[in-house]
Design a protein around this motif. Structure first.
Motif, PDB file in Angstrom:
ATOM      1  N   GLU A  21       0.647  -1.035   0.025  1.00  0.00           N
ATOM      2  CA  GLU A  21       0.031  -0.155   0.211  1.00  0.00           C
ATOM      3  C   GLU A  21       0.929   1.120   0.075  1.00  0.00           C
ATOM      4  OE1 GLU A  21      -3.342   0.232  -0.243  1.00  0.00           O
ATOM      5  OE2 GLU A  21      -3.894  -1.964   0.423  1.00  0.00           O
ATOM      6  N   GLU A  22       0.499   2.388  -0.789  1.00  0.00           N
ATOM      7  CA  GLU A  22       1.178   3.590  -0.822  1.00  0.00           C
ATOM      8  C   GLU A  22       0.569   4.210   0.528  1.00  0.00           C
ATOM      9  OE1 GLU A  22       1.487   5.790  -4.453  1.00  0.00           O
ATOM     10  OE2 GLU A  22       1.923   3.870  -5.445  1.00  0.00           O
ATOM     11  N   THR A  23       1.516   5.152   1.139  1.00  0.00           N
ATOM     12  CA  THR A  23       1.028   5.734   2.333  1.00  0.00           C
ATOM     13  C   THR A  23       0.270   7.001   1.715  1.00  0.00           C
ATOM     14  OG1 THR A  23       3.244   7.001   2.101  1.00  0.00           O
ATOM     15  CG2 THR A  23       2.895   5.098   3.647  1.00  0.00           C
ATOM     16  N   THR A  24      -0.646   7.695   2.432  1.00  0.00           N
ATOM     17  CA  THR A  24      -1.277   8.853   2.052  1.00  0.00           C
ATOM     18  C   THR A  24      -0.288  10.213   2.624  1.00  0.00           C
ATOM     19  OG1 THR A  24      -3.311   7.702   2.472  1.00  0.00           O
ATOM     20  CG2 THR A  24      -3.356  10.294   2.437  1.00  0.00           C
ATOM     21  N   SER A  25       0.237   9.833   3.824  1.00  0.00           N
ATOM     22  CA  SER A  25       1.218  10.866   4.122  1.00  0.00           C
ATOM     23  C   SER A  25       2.112  10.244   5.131  1.00  0.00           C
ATOM     24  CB  SER A  25       0.516  12.238   4.698  1.00  0.00           C
ATOM     25  OG  SER A  25      -0.331  11.571   5.845  1.00  0.00           O
ATOM     26  N   GLY A  26       3.211  11.259   5.494  1.00  0.00           N
ATOM     27  CA  GLY A  26       4.169  10.653   6.376  1.00  0.00           C
ATOM     28  C   GLY A  26       5.223   9.575   5.313  1.00  0.00           C
ATOM     29  N   GLU A  27       6.497   9.106   6.412  1.00  0.00           N
ATOM     30  CA  GLU A  27       7.442   8.501   5.627  1.00  0.00           C
ATOM     31  C   GLU A  27       7.897   7.101   6.503  1.00  0.00           C
ATOM     32  OE1 GLU A  27      10.280  11.613   6.167  1.00  0.00           O
ATOM     33  OE2 GLU A  27       9.918  12.020   4.104  1.00  0.00           O
ATOM     34  N   ILE A  28       8.163   6.133   5.857  1.00  0.00           N
ATOM     35  CA  ILE A  28       8.593   4.875   6.233  1.00  0.00           C
ATOM     36  C   ILE A  28      10.033   4.785   5.643  1.00  0.00           C
ATOM     37  CG2 ILE A  28       8.373   2.329   6.307  1.00  0.00           C
ATOM     38  CD1 ILE A  28       5.511   2.740   5.642  1.00  0.00           C
ATOM     39  N   PHE A  29      10.928   4.635   6.740  1.00  0.00           N
ATOM     40  CA  PHE A  29      12.399   4.371   6.265  1.00  0.00           C
ATOM     41  C   PHE A  29      12.784   2.858   6.489  1.00  0.00           C
ATOM     42  CE2 PHE A  29      12.437   8.869   6.577  1.00  0.00           C
ATOM     43  CZ  PHE A  29      12.998   9.216   5.462  1.00  0.00           C
ATOM     44  N   PHE A  30      13.446   2.280   5.456  1.00  0.00           N
ATOM     45  CA  PHE A  30      13.780   0.897   5.894  1.00  0.00           C
ATOM     46  C   PHE A  30      15.306   0.698   5.905  1.00  0.00           C
ATOM     47  CE2 PHE A  30      15.059  -3.535   4.104  1.00  0.00           C
ATOM     48  CZ  PHE A  30      14.715  -4.352   5.244  1.00  0.00           C
ATOM     49  N   GLN A  31      16.121   0.566   6.848  1.00  0.00           N
ATOM     50  CA  GLN A  31      17.546   0.551   6.830  1.00  0.00           C
ATOM     51  C   GLN A  31      17.891   1.771   6.217  1.00  0.00           C
ATOM     52  OE1 GLN A  31      18.518  -3.171   4.813  1.00  0.00           O
ATOM     53  NE2 GLN A  31      18.781  -4.119   6.942  1.00  0.00           N
ATOM     54  N   ASP A  32      17.206   2.989   6.395  1.00  0.00           N
ATOM     55  CA  ASP A  32      17.749   4.399   6.037  1.00  0.00           C
ATOM     56  C   ASP A  32      17.289   4.560   4.466  1.00  0.00           C
ATOM     57  OD1 ASP A  32      18.482   5.290   8.422  1.00  0.00           O
ATOM     58  OD2 ASP A  32      20.589   4.491   7.953  1.00  0.00           O
ATOM     59  N   ILE A  33      16.537   3.479   3.756  1.00  0.00           N
ATOM     60  CA  ILE A  33      16.004   3.618   2.537  1.00  0.00           C
ATOM     61  C   ILE A  33      14.711   4.028   2.585  1.00  0.00           C
ATOM     62  CG2 ILE A  33      15.528   2.747   0.479  1.00  0.00           C
ATOM     63  CD1 ILE A  33      17.711   0.495   1.354  1.00  0.00           C
ATOM     64  N   LYS A  34      13.988   5.134   2.137  1.00  0.00           N
ATOM     65  CA  LYS A  34      12.940   5.805   2.163  1.00  0.00           C
ATOM     66  C   LYS A  34      12.027   4.822   1.093  1.00  0.00           C
ATOM     67  CE  LYS A  34       9.692   9.649   1.237  1.00  0.00           C
ATOM     68  NZ  LYS A  34       9.638  10.981   1.015  1.00  0.00           N
ATOM     69  N   LEU A  35      11.004   4.394   1.631  1.00  0.00           N
ATOM     70  CA  LEU A  35      10.065   3.542   0.957  1.00  0.00           C
ATOM     71  C   LEU A  35       9.434   4.210  -0.100  1.00  0.00           C
ATOM     72  CD1 LEU A  35       8.945   0.522   3.204  1.00  0.00           C
ATOM     73  CD2 LEU A  35      10.912   0.610   1.843  1.00  0.00           C
ATOM     74  N   ASN A  36       9.361   3.882  -1.261  1.00  0.00           N
ATOM     75  CA  ASN A  36       8.542   4.350  -2.353  1.00  0.00           C
ATOM     76  C   ASN A  36       8.936   3.763  -3.702  1.00  0.00           C
ATOM     77  OD1 ASN A  36      10.812   5.382  -3.437  1.00  0.00           O
ATOM     78  ND2 ASN A  36      10.759   7.630  -2.707  1.00  0.00           N
ATOM     79  N   SER A  37       7.953   4.117  -4.678  1.00  0.00           N
ATOM     80  CA  SER A  37       7.981   3.219  -5.768  1.00  0.00           C
ATOM     81  C   SER A  37       9.335   3.346  -6.480  1.00  0.00           C
ATOM     82  CB  SER A  37       6.893   3.731  -6.956  1.00  0.00           C
ATOM     83  OG  SER A  37       7.020   5.066  -7.030  1.00  0.00           O
ATOM     84  N   LYS A  38      10.212   4.355  -6.186  1.00  0.00           N
ATOM     85  CA  LYS A  38      11.399   4.286  -6.880  1.00  0.00           C
ATOM     86  C   LYS A  38      12.640   3.525  -6.300  1.00  0.00           C
ATOM     87  CE  LYS A  38      11.093   9.078  -8.442  1.00  0.00           C
ATOM     88  NZ  LYS A  38      11.138  10.670  -7.823  1.00  0.00           N
ATOM     89  N   ASN A  39      12.502   3.195  -5.065  1.00  0.00           N
ATOM     90  CA  ASN A  39      13.287   2.375  -4.258  1.00  0.00           C
ATOM     91  C   ASN A  39      12.905   1.037  -4.252  1.00  0.00           C
ATOM     92  OD1 ASN A  39      14.961   4.775  -3.996  1.00  0.00           O
ATOM     93  ND2 ASN A  39      14.124   5.000  -1.821  1.00  0.00           N
ATOM     94  N   THR A  40      12.065   0.506  -5.025  1.00  0.00           N
ATOM     95  CA  THR A  40      11.267  -0.921  -4.789  1.00  0.00           C
ATOM     96  C   THR A  40      12.673  -1.799  -5.017  1.00  0.00           C
ATOM     97  OG1 THR A  40      10.442  -0.692  -6.780  1.00  0.00           O
ATOM     98  CG2 THR A  40       9.045  -0.545  -5.067  1.00  0.00           C
ATOM     99  N   LYS A  41      13.301  -1.490  -6.081  1.00  0.00           N
ATOM    100  CA  LYS A  41      14.621  -2.608  -6.258  1.00  0.00           C
ATOM    101  C   LYS A  41      15.581  -2.657  -5.224  1.00  0.00           C
ATOM    102  CE  LYS A  41      16.486  -4.172 -10.521  1.00  0.00           C
ATOM    103  NZ  LYS A  41      15.741  -5.175 -11.078  1.00  0.00           N
ATOM    104  N   LYS A  42      15.728  -1.607  -4.477  1.00  0.00           N
ATOM    105  CA  LYS A  42      16.714  -1.592  -3.341  1.00  0.00           C
ATOM    106  C   LYS A  42      16.369  -2.667  -2.421  1.00  0.00           C
ATOM    107  CE  LYS A  42      18.679   2.971  -4.135  1.00  0.00           C
ATOM    108  NZ  LYS A  42      18.583   4.340  -3.731  1.00  0.00           N
TER     109      LYS A  42
END
Lengths: 228, 239
Positions: free
Chosen positions: B52-73
């Motif tokens: 699910e995409e977040t409506t607002s706010g941020e989630i960092f996973f091991q300092d990587i921000k979770l968003n559609s661009k970083n899915t590969k990482k």
């Protein structure tokens, strides 16, 4: 009885007229086979592009083009599509009418096939794609290994119907001068002034063809289902 | 730190399902999330797994921000086990387990098969490797699904009500496997209604209600000394 035999003789034996039927059958089979392959290619491509757009929001323009393609093909009679391709698009080219026929029926069938595949893709639980995503599989890998194989089993009966429809629809190829089965029987009737044998034989040949096809599809379906 | 969640909110239509969640999750924590239906537990997990995409706010996973661009990482690092197993019906048990690590080139096919067979032997399903998911019981399916997730060597596994779709007698075999996995150095977050299991398993328990994390503490505190009436009421209701 004598009249009956005479009509039979004139339709098939005299001047080796049965050869017309065989020749007609040959073209019917050629057009049906190649347009079926083309239709499957167009159908799969179109449905995958639209699905990719739906899942990722990418390829918007290409997906729109696919939408329009499906809309136009489904919204106009096949005969009209054949005539437009033959008399308008390829008017000045020396391309064989057989190729035009294959192209027409392929493009036509592709639109319907793509809708069948679309229904198949949409019918797969979206949890399957989610599972793939959490396993790090990208769209193409997910489609190739999980969604497509599962969708194929579900849509197989509908796909079989489409192929049978396609085989019968090739009968309008006579309109652009292709001597397929119906046209062949037409030519013979015009010489013998007897319609019974040519038409009944054509009907029987189509029945046999579609019977064989549905048998083959059933067999393949059973094989596919067996795997699952 | 594994996850850092800042002011996470999520809404479906006009309804907020998650409201301003702030949370930090360390490596190797074993977290259980409890709470009534519709409290946002599953949605929270789905946000962490990027489903699910977040409506607002941020989630960092091991300092990587979770968003559609970083899915590969983060590919394959955040594993998920679903309520309805989501095994691939067109593939055998062995193929289900080895598909992702082989396609993602984490292992060669031989290595993957070898590892998969070790796992299958551990869960006593080694004789079922060539069967299809439809030939398995619910408990067997879920155990295969857990193995499938493990094969990716994830940093964290999220369990979304892993036993809710199971017959009562199959629940224990799945919970036992989750306990077994918890011995590994993997962070685990489990949404469940199995409170006995939660008590044995968790190092930390979150209680969610109406899209918020109402209580966050160790199991002693949550189960024996709840701070809020709402949690006390919830515990009373399900006992």
């Amino acid at each position: 009885m004598e009249q009956f035999l005479d009509a039979f003789y004139k339709t098939f034996i005299y001047e080796d007229r049965y050869l017309y039927f065989l020749e007609g059958l040959k073209y019917t089979l050629i057009i049906a086979l190649f347009s079926c392959i083309l239709g499957l290619i167009f159908g799969i491509l179109t449905s995958v592009i639209r699905d990719y757009h739906k899942q990722t929001n990418k390829l918007a323009i290409l997906s729109k083009i696919c939408d329009i393609y499906v809309y136009i093909i489904r919204g106009t009679p096949t005969l009209l599509q054949l005539m437009i391709l033959y008399y308008v698009v390829f008017k000045t080219s020396t391309i064989s009418p057989i190729i035009v026929g294959i192209l027409t029926f392929g493009i036509n069938s592709g639109a319907y096939t793509s809708e069948i595949f679309r229904a198949g893709f949409d019918g797969i639980d979206k949890g399957q794609r989610e599972a793939c995503k959490t396993l790090g599989l990208n769209y193409l890998k997910t489609m190739k290994h999980v969604i497509f194989p599962q969708a194929l089993t579900k849509i197989f009966p509908a796909l079989g119907n489409e192929i049978i429809t396609l085989v019968k629809e090739t009968s309008i190829a006579g309109y652009v001068g292709i001597v397929e089965l119906i046209k062949a029987s037409d030519i013979i009737s015009s010489r013998t002034y007897d319609y019974f044998f040519p038409l009944i034989v054509s009907a029987l040949v189509y029945l046999l063809l579609t019977y064989l096809l549905s048998k083959i599809m059933k067999l393949m379906e059973r094989k596919l289902n067996h795997a699952i | 730190m594994l996850f850092k969640i800042k002011s996470l909110s999520k809404k479906f239509g006009k309804t907020y399902v998650l409201k301003n969640i702030n949370l930090e999750i360390e490596n190797d924590e074993k977290i259980v999330i409890i709470g009534p239906s519709g409290s946002g537990k599953s949605t929270f997990l789905r946000c962490l797994s990027t489903l699910e995409e977040t409506t607002s706010g941020e989630i960092f996973f091991q300092d990587i921000k979770l968003n559609s661009k970083n899915t590969k990482k983060i590919q394959g690092k955040i594993g998920m086990v679903f309520q309805n197993f989501q095994l691939f019906d067109n593939l055998t048990v062995l193929e289900n387990i080895t598909l992702a690590p082989v396609l993602n080139k984490i292992m060669s096919k031989e290595e993957a098969y070898k590892q998969a067979r070790i796992y299958l032997k551990q869960i006593h399903l080694d004789k079922k490797e060539n069967e299809y998911p439809n030939d398995l019981s619910g408990g067997q399916k879920q155990r295969v699904a857990i193995i499938r997730t493990l094969m990716m060597n994830p940093e964290v596994i999220l369990f979304d009500e892993p036993t809710s779709a199971l017959d009562p007698e199959m629940i224990n075999e799945v919970l036992a496997l989750i306990m077994e996995v918890s011995k590994k150095n993997i962070t685990m977050i489990v949404v469940t209604h199995e409170l006995n299991f939660a008590y044995d398993f968790a190092t930390r328990v979150l209680f969610m209600d109406k899209g918020r994390i109402v209580e966050d503490g160790d199991k002693e505190q949550i189960f024996h000394h709840p701070k809020t009436d709402r949690l006390q009421q919830f515990l009373d209701n399900i006992k």
